[in-house]
Design a protein around this motif. Sequence first.
Motif, PDB file in Angstrom:
ATOM      1  N   GLN A 214       0.683  -1.172  -0.005  1.00  0.00           N
ATOM      2  CA  GLN A 214       0.127  -0.146   0.240  1.00  0.00           C
ATOM      3  C   GLN A 214       1.050   1.330   0.080  1.00  0.00           C
ATOM      4  N   PRO A 215       0.649   2.195  -0.882  1.00  0.00           N
ATOM      5  CA  PRO A 215       1.427   3.538  -0.906  1.00  0.00           C
ATOM      6  C   PRO A 215       1.278   4.279   0.451  1.00  0.00           C
ATOM      7  N   VAL A 216       2.311   4.954   0.832  1.00  0.00           N
ATOM      8  CA  VAL A 216       2.255   5.647   2.095  1.00  0.00           C
ATOM      9  C   VAL A 216       2.720   7.074   1.859  1.00  0.00           C
ATOM     10  N   ILE A 217       2.052   8.149   2.764  1.00  0.00           N
ATOM     11  CA  ILE A 217       2.527   9.415   2.727  1.00  0.00           C
ATOM     12  C   ILE A 217       3.815   9.806   3.121  1.00  0.00           C
ATOM     13  N   ILE A 218       4.711  10.333   2.615  1.00  0.00           N
ATOM     14  CA  ILE A 218       5.926  10.745   3.301  1.00  0.00           C
ATOM     15  C   ILE A 218       5.988  12.127   3.468  1.00  0.00           C
ATOM     16  N   ASN A 219       6.213  12.785   4.532  1.00  0.00           N
ATOM     17  CA  ASN A 219       6.151  14.098   4.852  1.00  0.00           C
ATOM     18  C   ASN A 219       7.767  14.665   4.543  1.00  0.00           C
ATOM     19  N   GLU A 220       7.611  16.061   4.141  1.00  0.00           N
ATOM     20  CA  GLU A 220       8.794  16.830   3.919  1.00  0.00           C
ATOM     21  C   GLU A 220       9.912  16.493   5.091  1.00  0.00           C
ATOM     22  N   LEU A 221      11.306  16.288   4.523  1.00  0.00           N
ATOM     23  CA  LEU A 221      12.433  16.227   5.457  1.00  0.00           C
ATOM     24  C   LEU A 221      12.361  14.685   6.385  1.00  0.00           C
ATOM     25  N   ALA A 222      11.317  13.914   6.028  1.00  0.00           N
ATOM     26  CA  ALA A 222      11.303  12.633   6.637  1.00  0.00           C
ATOM     27  C   ALA A 222      12.480  11.853   5.958  1.00  0.00           C
ATOM     28  N   PRO A 223      13.152  10.929   6.699  1.00  0.00           N
ATOM     29  CA  PRO A 223      14.313   9.930   6.355  1.00  0.00           C
ATOM     30  C   PRO A 223      13.748   8.918   5.646  1.00  0.00           C
ATOM     31  N   LEU A 224      14.271   8.603   4.449  1.00  0.00           N
ATOM     32  CA  LEU A 224      13.773   7.392   3.761  1.00  0.00           C
ATOM     33  C   LEU A 224      14.875   6.169   3.740  1.00  0.00           C
ATOM     34  N   ALA A 225      16.191   6.721   3.869  1.00  0.00           N
ATOM     35  CA  ALA A 225      17.115   5.539   4.079  1.00  0.00           C
ATOM     36  C   ALA A 225      18.238   6.121   4.981  1.00  0.00           C
ATOM     37  N   THR A 226      19.039   5.377   5.754  1.00  0.00           N
ATOM     38  CA  THR A 226      20.124   5.804   6.621  1.00  0.00           C
ATOM     39  C   THR A 226      21.204   4.559   6.422  1.00  0.00           C
ATOM     40  N   ASP A 227      22.450   5.144   6.773  1.00  0.00           N
ATOM     41  CA  ASP A 227      23.518   4.047   6.861  1.00  0.00           C
ATOM     42  C   ASP A 227      24.371   4.331   8.248  1.00  0.00           C
ATOM     43  N   LEU A 228      25.245   3.322   8.596  1.00  0.00           N
ATOM     44  CA  LEU A 228      25.984   3.627   9.842  1.00  0.00           C
ATOM     45  C   LEU A 228      26.871   4.948   9.439  1.00  0.00           C
ATOM     46  N   HIS A 229      27.039   5.688  10.534  1.00  0.00           N
ATOM     47  CA  HIS A 229      27.640   6.827  10.618  1.00  0.00           C
ATOM     48  C   HIS A 229      29.215   6.583  10.309  1.00  0.00           C
ATOM     49  N   TRP A 230      29.904   7.807   9.616  1.00  0.00           N
ATOM     50  CA  TRP A 230      31.359   7.841   9.515  1.00  0.00           C
ATOM     51  C   TRP A 230      31.949   8.724  10.570  1.00  0.00           C
ATOM     52  N   SER A 231      33.160   8.685  11.109  1.00  0.00           N
ATOM     53  CA  SER A 231      33.766   9.779  11.689  1.00  0.00           C
ATOM     54  C   SER A 231      35.204   9.797  11.442  1.00  0.00           C
ATOM     55  N   PHE A 232      35.596  11.136  11.783  1.00  0.00           N
ATOM     56  CA  PHE A 232      36.962  11.258  11.596  1.00  0.00           C
ATOM     57  C   PHE A 232      37.273  12.148  12.868  1.00  0.00           C
ATOM     58  N   ILE A 233      38.744  12.441  13.211  1.00  0.00           N
ATOM     59  CA  ILE A 233      39.110  13.308  14.295  1.00  0.00           C
ATOM     60  C   ILE A 233      39.665  14.673  13.599  1.00  0.00           C
ATOM     61  N   ILE A 234      39.344  15.582  14.240  1.00  0.00           N
ATOM     62  CA  ILE A 234      40.146  17.068  14.187  1.00  0.00           C
ATOM     63  C   ILE A 234      41.276  17.450  15.399  1.00  0.00           C
ATOM     64  N   ASN A 235      42.394  17.346  15.061  1.00  0.00           N
ATOM     65  CA  ASN A 235      43.243  17.651  16.043  1.00  0.00           C
ATOM     66  C   ASN A 235      43.382  19.203  16.224  1.00  0.00           C
TER      67      ASN A 235
END
Length: 293
Positions: free
Chosen positions: A131-152
């Motif tokens: 069934q089709p669903v209504i997606i609101n503006e700025l709602a997330p549709l897909a995500t992935d694990l976060h990346w990180s780096f260090i600022i010295n």
Amino acid sequence: MRYRSNRQYLYPVLRPDADDYGLDSTLETSCDPPQYDQDSGILSISVRFNLNEPALVGAVESGDAKCAAMVYCGSTLYRDRLEAMPGEPFVARGRIPVGRLKNEVQVHPVILATRSFVLSTETAHAEYGKQPVIINELAPLATDLHWSFIINSDVRPVRSIFRLKEDESGRLNDGEFDVSVDIGNDYVEIFANRATLDTFNEVRKASRLPMPSVFTSAVLSVLTVVKDLWDDGDYENCAWFSCVKTQLLAHNLDIGGPGYDGSHSLFLATQRLLSAPFAILLADYADADDTDE
């Protein structure tokens, strides 16, 4: 508030460790090594999206959704969003002043709805009943694990606190520079008229000769202010002020101020912070002598 990608949704979201879509539907992201421009003090970040899910690919290509990345720095509480541009819909790019970041920086890839629209669930989990669903503006549709780096921040060049800006008032003649050391700004501004800036940038590309004259003089002006306000806690959130103090401590430079005896002159401290800029002139002179012989 810190961004959290792993939350509950009332519609299918493609993400790790969730079965909202079938096994053939995937999102794999990669974060390019951040590129730091020393002269501008800007960090460029790019996140690439390898998306394999027909409904979401169609949403991105139609403009209903956009690839983006949420940037979060816990040490400074800085938050920002990188976004894809029309020419590269599956690459989110952004430019961030390095003075805003410190220690660990997290980059959370996400595909966001750019407007409210109806999403097909034909390839989603059977529980959605196609069934089709209504997606609101700025709602997330897909995500992935976060990346990180260090600022010295201890090794961030002092030169990155400066911004070259055109003086449009007409008060500066050709070849003249002025500096604005404003504790309310994140950067120290160096002004020159358009002709001088154009020439300066051309010479800087060909050699390093402008560095001793312009930036050394500017750092001297900056250290005068830092010395006077050394123990004033009201200015610790000023990016350039905090950067210079960190650099002085890292180099064991004592320029005076409350509780210090001033064993290093502002002139010497400036040279230490800029890694002996006048050595460039001496080296060029020595090279010229060798050539003449």
